[in-house]
Write a protein that holds these residues in place. Sequence first.
Motif, mmCIF file in Angstrom:
data_model
loop_
_atom_site.group_PDB
_atom_site.id
_atom_site.type_symbol
_atom_site.label_atom_id
_atom_site.label_comp_id
_atom_site.label_asym_id
_atom_site.label_seq_id
_atom_site.Cartn_x
_atom_site.Cartn_y
_atom_site.Cartn_z
ATOM 1 N N GLY A 280 104.959 -75.462 -96.371
ATOM 2 C CA GLY A 280 103.856 -75.368 -95.416
ATOM 3 C C GLY A 280 104.326 -74.914 -94.045
ATOM 4 O O GLY A 280 103.650 -74.120 -93.371
ATOM 5 N N GLU A 281 105.503 -75.413 -93.617
ATOM 6 C CA GLU A 281 106.064 -74.980 -92.326
ATOM 7 C C GLU A 281 106.455 -73.505 -92.377
ATOM 8 O O GLU A 281 106.204 -72.750 -91.430
ATOM 9 C CB GLU A 281 107.273 -75.845 -91.963
ATOM 10 N N LYS A 282 107.088 -73.085 -93.474
ATOM 11 C CA LYS A 282 107.481 -71.669 -93.605
ATOM 12 C C LYS A 282 106.238 -70.764 -93.633
ATOM 13 O O LYS A 282 106.232 -69.683 -93.048
ATOM 14 C CB LYS A 282 108.278 -71.446 -94.892
ATOM 15 N N ALA A 283 105.187 -71.233 -94.345
ATOM 16 C CA ALA A 283 103.963 -70.438 -94.453
ATOM 17 C C ALA A 283 103.235 -70.335 -93.126
ATOM 18 O O ALA A 283 102.272 -69.559 -93.004
ATOM 19 C CB ALA A 283 103.036 -71.041 -95.516
ATOM 20 N N GLY A 284 103.689 -71.069 -92.119
ATOM 21 C CA GLY A 284 103.101 -70.972 -90.782
ATOM 22 C C GLY A 284 103.275 -69.614 -90.133
ATOM 23 O O GLY A 284 102.615 -69.314 -89.134
ATOM 24 N N TYR B 107 113.239 -82.262 -89.530
ATOM 25 C CA TYR B 107 112.311 -81.478 -88.709
ATOM 26 C C TYR B 107 111.122 -80.939 -89.494
ATOM 27 O O TYR B 107 110.044 -80.726 -88.929
ATOM 28 C CB TYR B 107 113.042 -80.288 -88.074
ATOM 29 N N LEU B 108 111.318 -80.676 -90.781
ATOM 30 C CA LEU B 108 110.323 -79.907 -91.534
ATOM 31 C C LEU B 108 109.586 -80.709 -92.588
ATOM 32 O O LEU B 108 108.622 -80.211 -93.164
ATOM 33 C CB LEU B 108 111.011 -78.704 -92.212
ATOM 34 N N GLY B 109 110.015 -81.937 -92.876
ATOM 35 C CA GLY B 109 109.362 -82.734 -93.911
ATOM 36 C C GLY B 109 110.297 -83.007 -95.072
ATOM 37 O O GLY B 109 111.261 -82.285 -95.297
ATOM 38 N N VAL C 240 118.359 -80.573 -78.690
ATOM 39 C CA VAL C 240 118.748 -79.251 -79.183
ATOM 40 C C VAL C 240 117.564 -78.593 -79.885
ATOM 41 O O VAL C 240 117.274 -77.419 -79.704
ATOM 42 C CB VAL C 240 119.947 -79.374 -80.153
ATOM 43 N N ILE C 241 116.857 -79.382 -80.711
ATOM 44 C CA ILE C 241 115.694 -78.882 -81.455
ATOM 45 C C ILE C 241 114.499 -79.767 -81.149
ATOM 46 O O ILE C 241 114.569 -80.982 -81.270
ATOM 47 C CB ILE C 241 115.966 -78.866 -82.973
ATOM 48 N N ASP C 242 113.413 -79.162 -80.725
ATOM 49 C CA ASP C 242 112.188 -79.895 -80.399
ATOM 50 C C ASP C 242 111.045 -78.920 -80.661
ATOM 51 O O ASP C 242 110.702 -78.106 -79.823
ATOM 52 C CB ASP C 242 112.231 -80.333 -78.931
ATOM 53 N N LEU C 243 110.493 -78.982 -81.870
ATOM 54 C CA LEU C 243 109.597 -77.918 -82.336
ATOM 55 C C LEU C 243 108.206 -78.016 -81.708
ATOM 56 O O LEU C 243 107.454 -78.939 -81.965
ATOM 57 C CB LEU C 243 109.490 -77.952 -83.862
ATOM 58 N N THR C 244 107.897 -77.054 -80.884
ATOM 59 C CA THR C 244 106.572 -76.859 -80.296
ATOM 60 C C THR C 244 106.576 -75.458 -79.699
ATOM 61 O O THR C 244 107.638 -74.919 -79.388
ATOM 62 C CB THR C 244 106.269 -77.892 -79.193
ATOM 63 N N LEU C 245 105.418 -74.858 -79.534
ATOM 64 C CA LEU C 245 105.357 -73.509 -78.963
ATOM 65 C C LEU C 245 104.912 -73.508 -77.501
ATOM 66 O O LEU C 245 104.880 -72.459 -76.864
ATOM 67 C CB LEU C 245 104.405 -72.633 -79.790
ATOM 68 N N ASP C 246 104.597 -74.682 -76.941
ATOM 69 C CA ASP C 246 104.062 -74.745 -75.579
ATOM 70 C C ASP C 246 105.025 -74.152 -74.558
ATOM 71 O O ASP C 246 104.620 -73.373 -73.685
ATOM 72 C CB ASP C 246 103.745 -76.200 -75.193
ATOM 73 N N ARG C 247 106.303 -74.535 -74.636
ATOM 74 C CA ARG C 247 107.273 -74.073 -73.627
ATOM 75 C C ARG C 247 107.500 -72.566 -73.744
ATOM 76 O O ARG C 247 107.650 -71.864 -72.739
ATOM 77 C CB ARG C 247 108.599 -74.828 -73.801
ATOM 78 N N VAL C 248 107.510 -72.049 -74.972
ATOM 79 C CA VAL C 248 107.707 -70.605 -75.174
ATOM 80 C C VAL C 248 106.528 -69.824 -74.602
ATOM 81 O O VAL C 248 106.714 -68.830 -73.889
ATOM 82 C CB VAL C 248 107.878 -70.292 -76.684
ATOM 83 N N HIS C 249 105.320 -70.292 -74.906
ATOM 84 C CA HIS C 249 104.130 -69.594 -74.364
ATOM 85 C C HIS C 249 104.147 -69.595 -72.839
ATOM 86 O O HIS C 249 103.791 -68.596 -72.203
ATOM 87 C CB HIS C 249 102.854 -70.255 -74.888
ATOM 88 N N ARG C 250 104.563 -70.705 -72.224
ATOM 89 C CA ARG C 250 104.614 -70.798 -70.761
ATOM 90 C C ARG C 250 105.585 -69.769 -70.187
ATOM 91 O O ARG C 250 105.251 -69.029 -69.249
ATOM 92 C CB ARG C 250 105.032 -72.222 -70.344
ATOM 93 N N LEU C 251 106.803 -69.700 -70.759
ATOM 94 C CA LEU C 251 107.802 -68.771 -70.223
ATOM 95 C C LEU C 251 107.401 -67.322 -70.511
ATOM 96 O O LEU C 251 107.560 -66.447 -69.640
ATOM 97 C CB LEU C 251 109.189 -69.073 -70.808
ATOM 98 N N LEU D 6 106.206 -73.670 -86.039
ATOM 99 C CA LEU D 6 106.474 -74.004 -84.629
ATOM 100 C C LEU D 6 107.772 -73.377 -84.128
ATOM 101 O O LEU D 6 108.297 -73.785 -83.091
ATOM 102 C CB LEU D 6 106.521 -75.526 -84.461
ATOM 103 N N ASP D 7 108.291 -72.395 -84.849
ATOM 104 C CA ASP D 7 109.517 -71.730 -84.405
ATOM 105 C C ASP D 7 109.214 -70.808 -83.227
ATOM 106 O O ASP D 7 108.138 -70.207 -83.154
ATOM 107 C CB ASP D 7 110.104 -70.914 -85.561
ATOM 108 N N ALA D 8 110.168 -70.687 -82.326
ATOM 109 C CA ALA D 8 109.963 -69.887 -81.111
ATOM 110 C C ALA D 8 109.645 -68.425 -81.406
ATOM 111 O O ALA D 8 109.040 -67.745 -80.578
ATOM 112 C CB ALA D 8 111.202 -69.977 -80.211
#
Length: 430
Positions: free
Chosen positions: A187-191, A177-179, A21-32, A153-155
Motif C-alpha cells: 500500500g505504501e509503494k502503491a502511493g 516505517y512501512l508496516g 533520520v527518517i520521519d515520513l511526511t510530505l509537509d516539510r518537502v512541500h514547504r521548501l 510519503l517519500d520525498a
Amino acid sequence: MSQPYGSDAILERLMTLHPKVIDLTLDRVHRLLAALDHPERRLPPVIHIAGTNGKGSTLAMIRAGLEAPSQGSAGDRVHAYTSPHLARFHERIRLAGELISEPALMALLDECAVANAGEGITFFEITTCAAFLAFARTPADWTLLEVGLGGRLDATNVVDRPALTIITPVSIDHQQYLGETLPEIAGEKAGILKRGVPCVVGPQAPEGLGVIEARAARLGAPLLVHGQHWHVWEERGRLVFQDENGLMDLPLPNLPGPHQIQNAGAALAALRALGRDEAACEAAVTRAVWPARMQRLRRGPLVELAPQVELWLDGGHNPAGGEAIAATVARMPARPTHLICGMLNTKDVRGYMRPLAPQATRLHAVSIPGEKNTLPAEDTRDAARDAGIPAEAAASVAEALRAIVAQDAEARVLICGSLYLAGQVLRENG
C-alpha cells in the motif's frame, strides 16, 4: 581526523536540521519546494520507481535504454536521482547523464539551506529538493526518480503527473516505517500511483498485487503487470520478452544474477510503453551500469591482497536480497564461496542468512566502520551460525580476506550484507 570541507561539510551541517533520520511526511518537502518556486513542476518528464528490491537496477537499465542512440538520434539526455550513494554523495544526482559537479552541488545545497531558513527538515528531504532544483535548471529529455523509502510519503512523491510509474517486487523490509505485513507495505509503494498515469508492475506476491490493483482501479491508472501484460524469461542463454507488441529475443543482462531477468523485464516493459524500439531495449540489458550489485572487483588494494581470489561485492541486505545472491552463486562455476558480511541492526539478519547457507563455505562477520547502526560482528557471526553457516568475527574486511586466503588462496569471496559496507569497500578499494 580531518574536518570535512566543500559539499561534505555542507551535507554534514544539513544532517543536524532534523533530529530523526527518517520521519515520513510530505509537509516539510512541500514547504521548501514552495520557497524554491516549485522546481518539481518544471522537471523533464518523470519516470518514478518504487519497490523493495530491484529499483536501482531497473532504473539503470531504463537509463541505458533511453540514452542509447536510436532511430538515427544520438540518444536522450536523462536526469537520474538514486539513493543511497556508495562512495560519494554526487552519485545520487546525475544531470543529463553526468554526475553532478562539486561546485554545482555546493551551490545547490547552500541555496536550499538558505531557502529552508533553519526549519526542521530531514537530510533526504532537503537533498531531494536540491536534486529537483538541479533537474529543473538543466535541459534533459527525462527524469528518473528512485523512491528513497516506501512511496506514499517519500520525498520524491511530489510530482503530480509523471509520465510513467514502476513498482518492482515488494517484500518485507523497513517494517518500522512501512508496516508489518506485505499488503501494508505494498500500500505504501502503491502511493506513487497517479490518476490516469500508467504503471509497470514487476513480479508480486498475490496479496501485494491485490493492493496495487485496487489502488490503480480507484485512480484509473492503467497497469502493465508481469505475468498478465508482459512476460520475461531466460531461454538457451538469451532473454526473451513478450508483450502485446510482440516478442523480443535479446542478450542476457550484463548485470549478473537470475533476479536481473525480472528487473530487465520491468525496464523493457517501461521502454516499450514509452515507444522505444528494440535497439533501445538491447542497450538496456547490455549497457546498464549499477555498482555493488554482484559486482566483480578486478583491481585495487583488496584485489592485490588476494590476487588469486575471485572477489565480488553486493549490497543486498534483506531476505529477498539474500535469495537473489544465493541464486546467483548457485549458477556460478563450483568453487568454495566465503562470505565477508556486515549488516545494520535494523535488518532481518537471520532471514538474509537462511537462503545463503547452502552456498556458503564459511562467513567472516565484520562491523561496518563509521556506521552507528552497524550490527556488531559477533551478532552477525551468531546469526550465520544459527542459519547453519560456519562463521567467525573479524576486525575488518582486509583481516577477513587475509584469513580466507590463508585457508584457501583460490576461493570465491563475496563481500555482502549492506550498501553501507559496499560503499566503504568501494571507497577504500579505489
